[in-house]
Write a protein that holds these residues in place. Structure first.
Motif, PDB file in Angstrom:
ATOM      1  N   GLY A 125      62.093   6.542  34.198  1.00  0.00           N
ATOM      2  CA  GLY A 125      61.439   5.414  34.833  1.00  0.00           C
ATOM      3  C   GLY A 125      59.953   5.289  34.556  1.00  0.00           C
ATOM      4  O   GLY A 125      59.287   4.422  35.128  1.00  0.00           O
ATOM      5  N   ALA A 126      59.424   6.129  33.681  1.00  0.00           N
ATOM      6  CA  ALA A 126      57.988   6.058  33.401  1.00  0.00           C
ATOM      7  C   ALA A 126      57.617   4.761  32.686  1.00  0.00           C
ATOM      8  O   ALA A 126      56.551   4.201  32.933  1.00  0.00           O
ATOM      9  N   TRP A 127      58.504   4.298  31.803  1.00  0.00           N
ATOM     10  CA  TRP A 127      58.204   3.097  31.015  1.00  0.00           C
ATOM     11  C   TRP A 127      59.487   2.284  30.880  1.00  0.00           C
ATOM     12  O   TRP A 127      60.319   2.606  30.043  1.00  0.00           O
ATOM     13  N   PRO A 128      59.676   1.243  31.689  1.00  0.00           N
ATOM     14  CA  PRO A 128      60.918   0.465  31.645  1.00  0.00           C
ATOM     15  C   PRO A 128      61.200  -0.062  30.241  1.00  0.00           C
ATOM     16  O   PRO A 128      60.266  -0.401  29.494  1.00  0.00           O
ATOM     17  N   PRO A 129      62.467  -0.145  29.853  1.00  0.00           N
ATOM     18  CA  PRO A 129      62.815  -0.592  28.489  1.00  0.00           C
ATOM     19  C   PRO A 129      62.228  -1.950  28.125  1.00  0.00           C
ATOM     20  O   PRO A 129      61.762  -2.151  27.002  1.00  0.00           O
ATOM     21  N   HIS A 130      62.247  -2.903  29.076  1.00  0.00           N
ATOM     22  CA  HIS A 130      61.728  -4.228  28.742  1.00  0.00           C
ATOM     23  C   HIS A 130      60.224  -4.193  28.470  1.00  0.00           C
ATOM     24  O   HIS A 130      59.725  -4.896  27.595  1.00  0.00           O
ATOM     25  N   GLY A 209      56.652  -4.077  35.918  1.00  0.00           N
ATOM     26  CA  GLY A 209      57.764  -3.615  36.733  1.00  0.00           C
ATOM     27  C   GLY A 209      58.936  -4.580  36.750  1.00  0.00           C
ATOM     28  O   GLY A 209      60.040  -4.218  37.151  1.00  0.00           O
ATOM     29  N   THR A 210      58.734  -5.808  36.294  1.00  0.00           N
ATOM     30  CA  THR A 210      59.800  -6.803  36.275  1.00  0.00           C
ATOM     31  C   THR A 210      59.806  -7.509  34.927  1.00  0.00           C
ATOM     32  O   THR A 210      58.811  -7.534  34.197  1.00  0.00           O
ATOM     33  N   TRP A 211      60.957  -8.105  34.592  1.00  0.00           N
ATOM     34  CA  TRP A 211      61.035  -8.902  33.364  1.00  0.00           C
ATOM     35  C   TRP A 211      60.042 -10.059  33.414  1.00  0.00           C
ATOM     36  O   TRP A 211      59.397 -10.372  32.409  1.00  0.00           O
ATOM     37  N   ARG A 212      59.919 -10.694  34.574  1.00  0.00           N
ATOM     38  CA  ARG A 212      59.015 -11.839  34.686  1.00  0.00           C
ATOM     39  C   ARG A 212      57.564 -11.421  34.446  1.00  0.00           C
ATOM     40  O   ARG A 212      56.823 -12.089  33.723  1.00  0.00           O
ATOM     41  N   GLY A 213      57.171 -10.284  35.075  1.00  0.00           N
ATOM     42  CA  GLY A 213      55.810  -9.808  34.870  1.00  0.00           C
ATOM     43  C   GLY A 213      55.543  -9.459  33.422  1.00  0.00           C
ATOM     44  O   GLY A 213      54.474  -9.762  32.874  1.00  0.00           O
ATOM     45  N   THR A 214      56.526  -8.809  32.776  1.00  0.00           N
ATOM     46  CA  THR A 214      56.368  -8.467  31.365  1.00  0.00           C
ATOM     47  C   THR A 214      56.259  -9.717  30.511  1.00  0.00           C
ATOM     48  O   THR A 214      55.437  -9.790  29.582  1.00  0.00           O
TER      49      THR A 214
END
Length: 239
Positions: A125-130, A209-214
């Protein structure tokens, strides 16, 4: 056998800019890891959890930036800095500011003009895949735009304050870190990266932390990549 990090250059003053939005739980650990003799500048970007008071109580210089945005917070910290070398580090305990010591040495000794941390995830969980995929895509686009063979656009970095101000950075959102690298490349800076461990952050990410934020972060950075080179500025006009 363990090895101690190299000593911080005694002739260079160092400020560490820490953009902060509701990081009360992480601040004690982060500020305890600031190397001795360096100044921590915590830029409060509208926290409601007492982050500013905690940082001040732990000896940090606190700057308030009412404009929301990662770039707004980072630039406010840069403007508040007065040291020879300015470092940037996230304030969520995902990165250890003590790792900046060799970055500062490289800048001080003239080996590099800008040093970036290439994040190596430590733990689940250190770096989400997306977020990792978005970062890789941006690194590829950066390579095509500037020729720099970087692998990461992470927030751990160090450079000389006067030169940073001279880049004339204008982005005040998620594109700020990328614009710094693009402008540095356009100015002919020596840009290097060093591997650093990347821990699971304390609390929830406001960006990746979220797809939208990314997606919003990638959108901001793609806009930066399509901008023409900005004219150089003096320290005064950068303010």
């Amino acid at each position: 056998m363990t090895h101690s990090p190299p000593p911080t250059p005694r002739t260079a003053s160092v400020d560490v800019v820490l953009p902060c939005l509701d990081e009360a739980a992480a601040l004690p650990w982060v500020l305890a890891r600031i190397p001795a003799g360096w100044r921590a500048i915590v830029v409060d970007n509208g926290s409601t959890d007492g982050s500013a008071e905690i940082a001040r109580g732990l000896g940090a210089t606190v700057v308030h930036e009412p404009r929301r945005g990662f770039g707004a917070a980072c630039h406010a910290g840069l403007l508040a800095a007065d040291a020879d070398i300015v470092c940037f580090c996230d304030c969520d305990a995902s990165l250890d500011p003590a790792l900046l010591t060799p970055f500062v040495r490289a800048v001080h000794d003239g080996e590099s003009d800008l040093v970036l941390g290439r994040r190596r995830p430590q733990g689940r969980g250190a770096w989400p895949p997306h977020a990792r995929l978005g970062n890789l895509a941006l690194a590829h686009m950066l390579r095509r735009r500037t020729g720099l063979r970087l692998h990461d656009l992470g927030p751990l970095r160090a450079a000389r304050r006067t030169e940073l101000l001279g880049l004339g950075l204008t982005d005040r959102r998620s594109g700020y870190p990328l614009q710094m690298v693009v402008q540095a490349a356009d100015a002919g800076w020596r840009v290097d990266e060093r591997e650093v461990p990347y821990r699971p952050r304390t609390g929830r990410s406001k960006v990746t932390g979220t797809w939208r934020g990314t997606w919003h972060a990638v959108r901001d950075m793609r806009t930066v990549l399509h901008q023409p080179p900005l004219p150089p500025r003096t320290e005064e006009t950068a303010r």
